[in-house]
Structure formats: structure tokens, C-alpha cells
Write an enzyme that holds these catalytic residues in place. Structure first.
Site, PDB file in Angstrom:
ATOM      1  N   HIS A 152       0.864  -1.183   0.000  1.00  0.00           N
ATOM      2  CA  HIS A 152       0.000   0.000   0.000  1.00  0.00           C
ATOM      3  C   HIS A 152       0.896   1.226   0.000  1.00  0.00           C
ATOM      4  O   HIS A 152       1.665   1.454   0.933  1.00  0.00           O
ATOM      5  CB  HIS A 152      -0.919   0.013   1.229  1.00  0.00           C
ATOM      6  CG  HIS A 152      -1.843   1.188   1.250  1.00  0.00           C
ATOM      7  ND1 HIS A 152      -3.106   1.173   0.663  1.00  0.00           N
ATOM      8  CD2 HIS A 152      -1.693   2.435   1.774  1.00  0.00           C
ATOM      9  CE1 HIS A 152      -3.675   2.340   0.835  1.00  0.00           C
ATOM     10  NE2 HIS A 152      -2.854   3.123   1.499  1.00  0.00           N
ATOM     11  N   CYS A 153       0.790   2.022  -1.056  1.00  0.00           N
ATOM     12  CA  CYS A 153       1.656   3.191  -1.220  1.00  0.00           C
ATOM     13  C   CYS A 153       0.927   4.433  -0.719  1.00  0.00           C
ATOM     14  O   CYS A 153      -0.147   4.779  -1.222  1.00  0.00           O
ATOM     15  CB  CYS A 153       2.043   3.367  -2.686  1.00  0.00           C
ATOM     16  SG  CYS A 153       3.138   4.776  -2.984  1.00  0.00           S
ATOM     17  N   VAL A 154       1.517   5.089   0.278  1.00  0.00           N
ATOM     18  CA  VAL A 154       0.885   6.296   0.825  1.00  0.00           C
ATOM     19  C   VAL A 154       1.033   7.471  -0.134  1.00  0.00           C
ATOM     20  O   VAL A 154       0.271   8.445  -0.039  1.00  0.00           O
ATOM     21  CB  VAL A 154       1.502   6.641   2.192  1.00  0.00           C
ATOM     22  CG1 VAL A 154       1.196   5.558   3.203  1.00  0.00           C
ATOM     23  CG2 VAL A 154       3.010   6.870   2.091  1.00  0.00           C
ATOM     24  N   ASN A 202      -1.912   7.010  -2.208  1.00  0.00           N
ATOM     25  CA  ASN A 202      -3.080   6.686  -1.379  1.00  0.00           C
ATOM     26  C   ASN A 202      -3.865   5.534  -1.986  1.00  0.00           C
ATOM     27  O   ASN A 202      -5.099   5.551  -2.069  1.00  0.00           O
ATOM     28  CB  ASN A 202      -3.987   7.913  -1.217  1.00  0.00           C
ATOM     29  CG  ASN A 202      -5.056   7.710  -0.151  1.00  0.00           C
ATOM     30  OD1 ASN A 202      -4.816   7.028   0.843  1.00  0.00           O
ATOM     31  ND2 ASN A 202      -6.232   8.287  -0.347  1.00  0.00           N
ATOM     32  N   SER A 203      -3.157   4.513  -2.417  1.00  0.00           N
ATOM     33  CA  SER A 203      -3.782   3.346  -3.022  1.00  0.00           C
ATOM     34  C   SER A 203      -2.804   2.186  -2.951  1.00  0.00           C
ATOM     35  O   SER A 203      -1.611   2.369  -2.708  1.00  0.00           O
ATOM     36  CB  SER A 203      -4.173   3.630  -4.469  1.00  0.00           C
ATOM     37  OG  SER A 203      -4.704   2.484  -5.086  1.00  0.00           O
TER      38      SER A 203
END
Length: 429
Positions: free
Chosen positions: A282-284, A287-288
Site C-alpha cells: 500500500h503506497c501512501v 493513497n492506493s
């Protein structure tokens, strides 16, 4: 007549909202003019602060929830909610960078504290397992603000030509396009009973029942949620099911939260609250999740960003520190703080260098994982369970489960999502 009277009594609740009205988190109609009025948590927190008492963490969380719920702007269909996490970068980033350009020591303090604050906020949100637009807002606003400073402070000095400016602008637009593609569906797994309208209800129920029976028929099916128990044959995509002549050769994973059978290498994201096909992480920053459907776009966005950022840094240093190499000008540029315009440009260069270094590390890890055909999720689990082959102090982790060699691994990555039902023979064994 009773139903008619009941409908008339409910009419006030169904009335359209004016531009300044909204339905709050308690389901009641509220107005933006109320702001923070009638907030018991805020009153309690202020009373405890005035009397010198400590404010409990739960009270602080409720105050922030109330503020985020009541922070709205007027709209055509009622007051629209504003995500409070997007505001700090828009306000603090220009202030910090301009303060850092006043003096060399201020620049060192500010540019050192910014990564620390970002890591602290990441730890805070990651611990609470909640989504945040802070990092996406920080990334997009950083791109826009760096480009604005470049146009206002660097281009007027006359060292940047039209071709160079066009290349930099083109790179910026390509970054935004790649980010837009990376923000799309990463490969969410939907419950067939609720989302797959192409299948009938009886077909959907039989498909889910078959998947559960297959899972229950396996030895050690209770631990089917662990990635370490999966075999290469489980790399299934879409609703396809592969049978290899023996029930023991088919292993699927049941997600109790999403109520569906997921293929191998899929995982349930605690932040998004849904299963993702071939989930990497999950890549901040977007945001996905990064999964099967957007992993290629994620790598493309990283590569374009690195090239554009390095090119912009080179153009800026060549303008404000003439007759010096890029590396020398980065650490030794005499007289750069004598002019505020040059100082601001130099501070933005160092800020860009810090961001670029972080993105370069992420890009390097991604290239290594793709070369060994492992996902970041599998790497973290292998490190926790102390399995797989570790090289360079854990920088390279080879689980050996899906590794088919350098060229075949990259070929499989380049065809992610293009052939959902095609599998080589060794993935079925």
C-alpha cells in the site's frame, strides 16, 4: 391513508440541502456557520488545558474527528467535506522552504526536520490503519511548487532555453498522467455475489462453494492465509481455476473479511479494506495499493519522476552556481545566500534532492523485487519468518517460490493483467 401521512411526516428529512447545510457524522442536519459550537469534547479539552490537566488521547481523537467533519465548503448540493489531511502541505511547505532560505543553518534545521515529521506522521497513520491524503497532497503540491519556483526564480536569469523548459514541462505532465494511471484500480477482488452481474446467482454461489470445498479439502487449509504455504501454481488471475488432476494441486485462499476466494499472491489490505490481486504494498504517496493492474504504471511514474527531477536539479544548479559541476555546486556554492532568489532556489534544490533520494531507494527496491519475482508483501513476510535467501543484509530477498530467472521474471511483469487465464506449465505443477 396511514402510509400517506407517514410520507408527509418524512418530507422535511428529504428536503434538499442549501449550499451551507450538510448531514454530520451523527446523521443530523447541521450548518457551516455552527463551526465548532456545541462541541462537548472541545469544551472538555479546553477546560482541562486551562486547569493544567492532561487531555486524554481519546478526547484528542474525538476533537479531530469533529473538526474534520465540520470543516466544509459551500456547494451546490450542500456543504462538501474537506479532507483536513490535505491542508498542512499547502500551508507549511512554502513557509518552511522560505524560512530555510534565510540562512544556511536554518536550511539545515528545516530540511532535516521535514523528513522526520513525515516519518512520524506516517507511523501515526499506519498504526491507526487509516487512509490519508497527506502524502498525496505533499507530493502533488511539491511538484507544483517546485515548478512555480523554477519559473519565477530560475527561468528569468536567462540560462534556461525554451527547449529545456519544454522538456521539463513535458516531464511534469507525464508524471501526472502516470500517477493518474497508477491511482486507478490496482486489481481489487470483488465478491462475485454482489459485484459480478455477468454471472447468475446460482453460478456465483456454486463458484464460491467450489472454492471453499477445495480449500477445506487440503491438508493444512487452516493456514491458507499465509503466503509461505502457497506454491507457484497458485498464481491465478481473475476467476479462472486451474485443475491439475489432483485436489492437492489446487490451493486457494478464503478471505473471511471480503467473503470471497482469492487467488495466490492476493492479499487483504488493512488500510483499503479490500483484497488486491497480486498485492505488492500500500503506497501512501498515491493513497492506493500497488497491485497487478497498476504496478507497471507505478514503476513508470517513479522512473519519469526521477529523470525529470534530476534534469530540473541540474538546470537549477547550472543557473545559480555557474562554472561548477552539479555535484560540486550541490555542496559548495559560495554567495548563494547573498541573493534571496538564489537562496530560495538552492533550498528547493536540496528539498528536491531529499525527495528524489527517497524515491530512488523505492525504485531500486522495486527493480530488485521484480528481478526476483517477489512482491514487497512477500519480502516482509519472508524477513519476519526468516525464510528465503537473503543477500546484502536483507536488501535482496529471494523466496525461490516464483523466481523463474531474470528475463522470464521481467517478461511476466511486463505482461501483468494482459493474459488473465494463461499460465506456464511450471506454475501449475
Amino acid at each position: 391513508m396511514k402510509p400517506v401521512k407517514k410520507n408527509k411526516a418524512e418530507e422535511p428529512e428529504l428536503e434538499p440541502l442549501c449550499c451551507c447545510e450538510y448531514i454530520d457524522r451523527n446523521g443530523e442536519k447541521n450548518h457551516v456557520a455552527a463551526c465548532l459550537c456545541d462541541c462537548q469534547d472541545l469544551d472538555e479539552g479546553c477546560d482541562r488545558w486551562i486547569t493544567g490537566k492532561s487531555v486524554p488521547p481519546e478526547t484528542c481523537e474525538r476533537i479531530m474527528d469533529t473538526i474534520s467533519d465540520r470543516l466544509r465548503i459551500p456547494g451546490l448540493r450542500g456543504a462538501q467535506k474537506v479532507n483536513i489531511s490535505i491542508l498542512p502541505p499547502l500551508i507549511l511547505l512554502p513557509v518552511f522552504l522560505r524560512v530555510a532560505s534565510w540562512h544556511f543553518l536554518l536550511g539545515v534545521v528545516v530540511l532535516t526536520s521535514l523528513p522526520v515529521l513525515a516519518l512520524w506522521y506516517y507511523y501515526l497513520t499506519h498504526r491507526r490503519k487509516e487512509q490519508t491524503l497527506f502524502f498525496l497532497s505533499l507530493g502533488l503540491f511539491s511538484l507544483g511548487y517546485m515548478y512555480y519556483v523554477f519559473l519565477q526564480e530560475v527561468v528569468p536569469k536567462g540560462r534556461v532555453g525554451p527547449t529545456q523548459l519544454a522538456l521539463l514541462t513535458c516531464g511534469l505532465f507525464l508524471i501526472l498522467l502516470a500517477l493518474y494511471r497508477a491511482k486507478k484500480n490496482p486489481g481489487y477482488l470483488r465478491n462475485p455475489a454482489s459485484s459480478d452481474r455477468s454471472l447468475g446467482s446460482s453460478q456465483t454461489e456454486s463458484l464460491s462453494r467450489d472454492g471453499q470445498e477445495k480449500t477445506r479439502g487440503l491438508p493444512g487449509a487452516e493456514s491458507a492465509g499465509s503466503l509461505s504455504n502457497r506454491t507457484p501454481k497458485d498464481d491465478l488471475k481473475g476467476p479462472c481455476r486451474v485443475s491439475a488432476g489432483s485436489p492437492a494441486k489446487v490451493k486457494e485462499d478464503w478471505c473471511a473479511k471480503c467473503q470471497l476466494v482469492r487467488p495466490a499472491r492476493a492479499w487483504h489490505c488493512r488500510i483499503c479494506g479490500i483484497c488486491v490481486r497480486r498485492m505488492d504494498h500500500h503506497c501512501v504517496w498515491i493513497n492506493s495499493c500497488v497491485g497487478e493492474s497498476n504496478h507497471q504504471a507505478f514503476i513508470l511514474a517513479l522512473s519519469i519522476f526521477l529523470l525529470t527531477s534530476v534534469y530540473g536539479i541540474t538546470l537549477t544548479l547550472d543557473t545559480i552556481c555557474r562554472d561548477r559541476s552539479v555535484f560540486t555546486a550541490l555542496f559548495y556554492c559560495p554567495g548563494v545566500y547573498a541573493d534571496y532568489s538564489s537562496a530560495l532556489s538552492f533550498t528547493c534544490v536540496w528539498y528536491s534532492v531529499i525527495i528524489t533520494a527517497g524515491m530512488a531507494y523505492i525504485f531500486l527496491i522495486q527493480l530488485i523485487n521484480i528481478s526476483y519475482n517477489v512482491t514487497e508483501r512477500e519480502v516482509q513476510q519472508a524477513l519476519r519468518q526468516k525464510t528465503g535467501r537473503r543477500l546484502l543484509y536483507g536488501l535482496i530477498v529471494d523466496t525461490g517460490q516464483y523466481n523463474r530467472g531474470f528475463l522470464r521474471n521481467w517478461h511476466q511483469f511486463s505482461t501483468l493483467g494482459s493474459h488473465p487465464c494463461h499460465h506456464p506449465a511450471e506454475d501449475i505443477v
